[in-house]
Design an enzyme around this catalytic site. Structure first.
Site, PDB file in Angstrom:
ATOM      1  N   GLY A 132      27.625 -98.771  36.018  1.00 26.71           N
ATOM      2  CA  GLY A 132      27.485 -99.623  34.850  1.00 26.71           C
ATOM      3  C   GLY A 132      26.360 -99.118  33.962  1.00 26.71           C
ATOM      4  O   GLY A 132      25.944 -97.956  34.036  1.00 26.71           O
ATOM      5  N   ASP A 133      25.854-100.013  33.152  1.00 21.34           N
ATOM      6  CA  ASP A 133      24.784 -99.663  32.217  1.00 21.34           C
ATOM      7  C   ASP A 133      23.408 -99.596  32.875  1.00 21.34           C
ATOM      8  O   ASP A 133      22.505 -98.917  32.382  1.00 21.34           O
ATOM      9  CB  ASP A 133      24.725-100.715  31.097  1.00 21.34           C
ATOM     10  CG  ASP A 133      24.483-102.114  31.666  1.00 21.34           C
ATOM     11  OD1 ASP A 133      25.077-102.448  32.715  1.00 21.34           O
ATOM     12  OD2 ASP A 133      23.701-102.877  31.079  1.00 21.34           O
ATOM     13  N   THR A 145      21.934-107.242  30.522  1.00 19.57           N
ATOM     14  CA  THR A 145      22.631-107.690  31.724  1.00 19.57           C
ATOM     15  C   THR A 145      24.038-108.120  31.321  1.00 19.57           C
ATOM     16  O   THR A 145      24.307-108.399  30.165  1.00 19.57           O
ATOM     17  CB  THR A 145      21.866-108.838  32.423  1.00 19.57           C
ATOM     18  OG1 THR A 145      22.512-109.135  33.667  1.00 19.57           O
ATOM     19  CG2 THR A 145      21.813-110.088  31.574  1.00 19.57           C
ATOM     20  N   GLY A 146      24.922-108.153  32.299  1.00 22.78           N
ATOM     21  CA  GLY A 146      26.316-108.522  32.007  1.00 22.78           C
ATOM     22  C   GLY A 146      27.236-107.336  32.208  1.00 22.78           C
ATOM     23  O   GLY A 146      26.934-106.414  32.974  1.00 22.78           O
ATOM     24  N   THR A 184      22.272-108.219  38.858  1.00 18.43           N
ATOM     25  CA  THR A 184      21.267-107.359  38.230  1.00 18.43           C
ATOM     26  C   THR A 184      19.992-108.127  37.966  1.00 18.43           C
ATOM     27  O   THR A 184      20.048-109.303  37.621  1.00 18.43           O
ATOM     28  CB  THR A 184      21.777-106.853  36.851  1.00 18.43           C
ATOM     29  OG1 THR A 184      22.910-106.035  37.073  1.00 18.43           O
ATOM     30  CG2 THR A 184      20.734-106.039  36.114  1.00 18.43           C
ATOM     31  N   ARG A 226      32.019 -96.158  40.370  1.00 25.05           N
ATOM     32  CA  ARG A 226      31.773 -96.779  39.063  1.00 25.05           C
ATOM     33  C   ARG A 226      30.268 -96.967  38.813  1.00 25.05           C
ATOM     34  O   ARG A 226      29.548 -97.440  39.672  1.00 25.05           O
ATOM     35  CB  ARG A 226      32.476 -98.136  39.012  1.00 25.05           C
ATOM     36  CG  ARG A 226      32.240 -98.925  37.726  1.00 25.05           C
ATOM     37  CD  ARG A 226      31.133 -99.946  37.859  1.00 25.05           C
ATOM     38  NE  ARG A 226      31.020-100.774  36.669  1.00 25.05           N
ATOM     39  CZ  ARG A 226      29.971-101.555  36.409  1.00 25.05           C
ATOM     40  NH1 ARG A 226      28.968-101.629  37.237  1.00 25.05           N
ATOM     41  NH2 ARG A 226      29.938-102.279  35.314  1.00 25.05           N
ATOM     42  N   GLY A 230      28.594-104.146  32.142  1.00 23.30           N
ATOM     43  CA  GLY A 230      27.956-102.886  31.800  1.00 23.30           C
ATOM     44  C   GLY A 230      28.779-101.983  30.899  1.00 23.30           C
ATOM     45  O   GLY A 230      28.238-101.297  30.032  1.00 23.30           O
TER      46      GLY A 230
END
Ligand code: SD4
Length: 338
Positions: free
Chosen positions: A228-229, A249-250, A198, A226, A252
């Site tokens: 994520g955030d 970041t990371g 990201t 899927r 999500g």
């Protein structure tokens, strides 16, 4: 790669006050007010991205144009961490997520987008040319093509192909923290390298306008479908022109469950500095995850209207790129877990 690594080390050493690992907000020296214009982005991929953004910001341009152009650099690099060159999902298909926010509560997002090189620009078109905020999957691709974005080949990059073949040997889904750092990419353990991919970017322009962008292939070898955030306004990115902006970041899933970027902005609204707000949000993730916090990475970056910045991570190893001139600096973030 190695020069990037060297840069990381020397920059981090020169900014030792920011690299410490304090656990209490009061112990933090906190990054200085850096004023405007400025651009801050996640990971070392942000160095090149910031250069792209600075071409616009440094010439007195609009923050929104800067955050789009900046992360487009990373999307186009293809060799590393974002865009069509990234790792695929578990079915072998690269799917991309991106979102963007301007200084007037405008927002646009695309998710699970396939075969389009610049999802961030499609997200901007969603914001500017549709009555909607999010388009996903085939609908997002259909819109992109209708807007004139070329449909690229459905083909993995050589690195991604190799990583996918390795991953298929075990088909184990185990994200590895901090793989976004270019020094850890590839080769990596099977299913490891590029598991998180990201770049998020926040900019404050010379006129005081805030904007943000976020673009990703999501987590490598994720389940098909899927999200994520990163494409979710309020989770991966949030900009409130009255207060400030934040991005994540990371892992999500753990950002979504506490509405991460929105939480950081709301903490700033209540009077926290960007640094204290990022730290409090990370502490919340740690509390929610308990013992499992050690298995994940989550980090936030933030900037307020006044041009103060913040960055804080759950674990050691997160770095961010900061530009207040045409030379970006890589700064190692403070973090929560010792
Ligand atoms: C996701 N938050 O898809 C993204 C991954 C990420 O650096 O940020 N990687 O969960």
């Amino acid at each position: 790669m190695s020069s990037r690594r060297k840069f990381l080390h020397s920059s981090a050493a020169g900014l030792a006050g920011l690299a410490a690992a304090p656990l209490a907000a009061s112990a933090l020296p906190g990054p200085p007010a850096v004023g405007k214009p400025l651009v801050i982005s996640t990971w070392d991929a942000g160095l090149n991205a910031n250069r792209g953004a600075w071409k616009i910001l440094g010439a007195g341009g609009y923050a929104l144009d800067a955050v789009e152009a900046g992360v487009m650099v990373t999307e186009a690099e293809q060799s590393c961490c974002v865009g069509l060159g990234a790792n695929p999902d578990r079915d072998g298909i690269v799917t991309l997520d991106a979102c963007i926010m301007d200084d007037k509560y405008g927002c646009g997002s695309v998710a699970a987008l396939e075969r389009i090189k610049h999802p961030i620009s499609v997200a901007r078109r969603v914001m500017e040319r549709t009555p909607h905020v999010m388009l996903v999957g085939p609908g997002a691709q259909q819109f992109a093509v209708a807007q004139g974005f070329p449909l690229e080949a459905q083909k993995l990059s050589p690195d991604a192909e190799k990583a996918y073949r390795e991953w298929l040997k075990t088909s184990q889904y185990k994200p590895i923290i901090n793989v976004e750092n270019s020094g850890t990419r590839p080769p990596g353990p099977a299913g490891g390298a590029n598991n998180h991919d990201t770049i998020a970017m926040l900019a404050l322009d010379a006129q005081g306008r805030l904007s943000g962008s976020c673009t990703t292939s999501g987590m490598g070898f994720k389940m098909r479908g899927r999200l994520g955030d990163s494409p979710i306004i309020g989770a991966g990115l949030f900009v409130d022109p009255e207060v400030g902006a934040a991005a994540a970041t990371g892992q999500g899933e753990d950002v979504i469950r506490m509405a991460g970027s929105h939480t950081v902005v709301e903490l700033m609204r209540q009077g926290r500095s960007p640094q204290a707000a990022c730290q409090e949000a990370v502490a919340r993730v740690a509390k929610i995850k308990g013992a499992q916090a050690r298995d994940i990475q989550v980090a936030f970056i933030a900037v307020n209207r006044q041009g103060q910045i913040g960055a804080y991570a759950l674990q050691k190893g997160f770095s961010y790129s900061l530009s207040t001139t045409d030379t970006p600096r890589l700064v190692e973030s403070a973090y929560f877990l010792k």
